[in-house]
Design a protein around this motif. Sequence first.
Motif, PDB file in Angstrom:
ATOM      1  N   LEU A 115       6.835   9.717  76.830  1.00  0.00           N
ATOM      2  CA  LEU A 115       7.849   8.751  77.274  1.00  0.00           C
ATOM      3  C   LEU A 115       8.750   8.332  76.109  1.00  0.00           C
ATOM      4  O   LEU A 115       9.965   8.192  76.277  1.00  0.00           O
ATOM      5  CB  LEU A 115       7.168   7.522  77.871  1.00  0.00           C
ATOM      6  CG  LEU A 115       6.477   7.722  79.217  1.00  0.00           C
ATOM      7  CD1 LEU A 115       5.722   6.462  79.625  1.00  0.00           C
ATOM      8  CD2 LEU A 115       7.506   8.084  80.293  1.00  0.00           C
ATOM      9  N   LYS A 116       8.159   8.120  74.940  1.00  0.00           N
ATOM     10  CA  LYS A 116       8.954   7.725  73.775  1.00  0.00           C
ATOM     11  C   LYS A 116       9.930   8.828  73.377  1.00  0.00           C
ATOM     12  O   LYS A 116      11.079   8.571  73.000  1.00  0.00           O
ATOM     13  CB  LYS A 116       8.032   7.397  72.606  1.00  0.00           C
ATOM     14  CG  LYS A 116       8.793   6.942  71.361  1.00  0.00           C
ATOM     15  CD  LYS A 116       7.848   6.615  70.249  1.00  0.00           C
ATOM     16  CE  LYS A 116       8.643   6.155  69.038  1.00  0.00           C
ATOM     17  NZ  LYS A 116       9.568   7.172  68.547  1.00  0.00           N
ATOM     18  N   LEU A 117       9.421  10.069  73.418  1.00  0.00           N
ATOM     19  CA  LEU A 117      10.290  11.186  73.076  1.00  0.00           C
ATOM     20  C   LEU A 117      11.482  11.259  74.017  1.00  0.00           C
ATOM     21  O   LEU A 117      12.631  11.481  73.593  1.00  0.00           O
ATOM     22  CB  LEU A 117       9.497  12.494  73.140  1.00  0.00           C
ATOM     23  CG  LEU A 117      10.299  13.773  72.870  1.00  0.00           C
ATOM     24  CD1 LEU A 117      10.905  13.739  71.474  1.00  0.00           C
ATOM     25  CD2 LEU A 117       9.418  15.003  73.060  1.00  0.00           C
ATOM     26  N   SER A 118      11.217  11.056  75.314  1.00  0.00           N
ATOM     27  CA  SER A 118      12.303  11.072  76.293  1.00  0.00           C
ATOM     28  C   SER A 118      13.296   9.940  76.033  1.00  0.00           C
ATOM     29  O   SER A 118      14.515  10.132  76.103  1.00  0.00           O
ATOM     30  CB  SER A 118      11.720  10.948  77.707  1.00  0.00           C
ATOM     31  OG  SER A 118      12.755  10.882  78.671  1.00  0.00           O
ATOM     32  N   SER A 119      12.733   8.751  75.717  1.00  0.00           N
ATOM     33  CA  SER A 119      13.606   7.598  75.439  1.00  0.00           C
ATOM     34  C   SER A 119      14.427   7.819  74.179  1.00  0.00           C
ATOM     35  O   SER A 119      15.636   7.553  74.145  1.00  0.00           O
ATOM     36  CB  SER A 119      12.760   6.333  75.288  1.00  0.00           C
ATOM     37  OG  SER A 119      13.573   5.233  74.930  1.00  0.00           O
ATOM     38  N   ASP A 120      13.771   8.330  73.116  1.00  0.00           N
ATOM     39  CA  ASP A 120      14.476   8.583  71.855  1.00  0.00           C
ATOM     40  C   ASP A 120      15.561   9.636  72.035  1.00  0.00           C
ATOM     41  O   ASP A 120      16.645   9.542  71.442  1.00  0.00           O
ATOM     42  CB  ASP A 120      13.488   9.033  70.781  1.00  0.00           C
ATOM     43  CG  ASP A 120      12.607   7.902  70.291  1.00  0.00           C
ATOM     44  OD1 ASP A 120      11.626   8.184  69.583  1.00  0.00           O
ATOM     45  OD2 ASP A 120      12.907   6.729  70.612  1.00  0.00           O
ATOM     46  N   ARG A 121      15.265  10.658  72.825  1.00  0.00           N
ATOM     47  CA  ARG A 121      16.248  11.710  73.063  1.00  0.00           C
ATOM     48  C   ARG A 121      17.483  11.140  73.778  1.00  0.00           C
ATOM     49  O   ARG A 121      18.623  11.477  73.443  1.00  0.00           O
ATOM     50  CB  ARG A 121      15.642  12.838  73.900  1.00  0.00           C
ATOM     51  CG  ARG A 121      16.616  14.003  74.127  1.00  0.00           C
ATOM     52  CD  ARG A 121      16.007  15.078  75.007  1.00  0.00           C
ATOM     53  NE  ARG A 121      14.925  15.784  74.328  1.00  0.00           N
ATOM     54  CZ  ARG A 121      13.645  15.694  74.672  1.00  0.00           C
ATOM     55  NH1 ARG A 121      13.284  14.916  75.690  1.00  0.00           N
ATOM     56  NH2 ARG A 121      12.728  16.374  74.019  1.00  0.00           N
ATOM     57  N   THR A 122      17.225  10.278  74.770  1.00  0.00           N
ATOM     58  CA  THR A 122      18.336   9.647  75.497  1.00  0.00           C
ATOM     59  C   THR A 122      19.186   8.793  74.567  1.00  0.00           C
ATOM     60  O   THR A 122      20.424   8.853  74.590  1.00  0.00           O
ATOM     61  CB  THR A 122      17.801   8.783  76.644  1.00  0.00           C
ATOM     62  OG1 THR A 122      17.053   9.612  77.552  1.00  0.00           O
ATOM     63  CG2 THR A 122      18.951   8.125  77.403  1.00  0.00           C
TER      64      THR A 122
END
Length: 215
Positions: A115-122
Amino acid sequence: MKHIKNIVSKHGRKLEARAEKLGVADSLIMGCINGDDAALTKVGEMGNEGERILTIMPYITDNLNAFIKGTEEYNKGLAEIYKQAGASGIALDKANADLTIANLKYGHERSEIGLKLSSDRTLENQRYRESIDLVKLKAYIDYHMSKVDHLAAAKSQLARPVKAQLDADRTYETEKAKHLLTYGEGSDLDLVPRKSFTTNKLVQAFRTAVSTIFE
């Protein structure tokens, strides 16, 4: 006034047309010479507007530059904070985790990392788009300002012979009057020098050739 109109006519209609493009109509100039309040007020306001542009434009440039740099640093800071918060949270969870829920926590951590990776990517994609948009905006503004400055400087140079001629004509008229008053019927106006900055054929040809670039 008739003498002034003759001088303007002598310079040609192209000069008048060029002045019209800049918002300086012959009628406006004549109005100021004739003491017309409306014309004088308009010319005064034109001068005030020019002064405001000269004063404010550097601040606009400085503030836009500061905004772009500030946004860049803000997004960098957020990325570092989120990165550190994630790493610290995982380390703390690991330190306090009970052995009996280790396997469960492991699965949860993997989910959190995803989830963090997805958030950071966004967030990174958004920061990148905003940064590119601001860079493009600054480049466009810089280009536009450079073109305006160049055009203004070039037109100012083209106006130099005309201004010099106006001063020379004024000086000639004054010297001619003094000569006539001094020598009366014995006057010889050939003795009164008269400068020619715009009537010279070579000067006219050069100004015509150069001015077409700024039409």
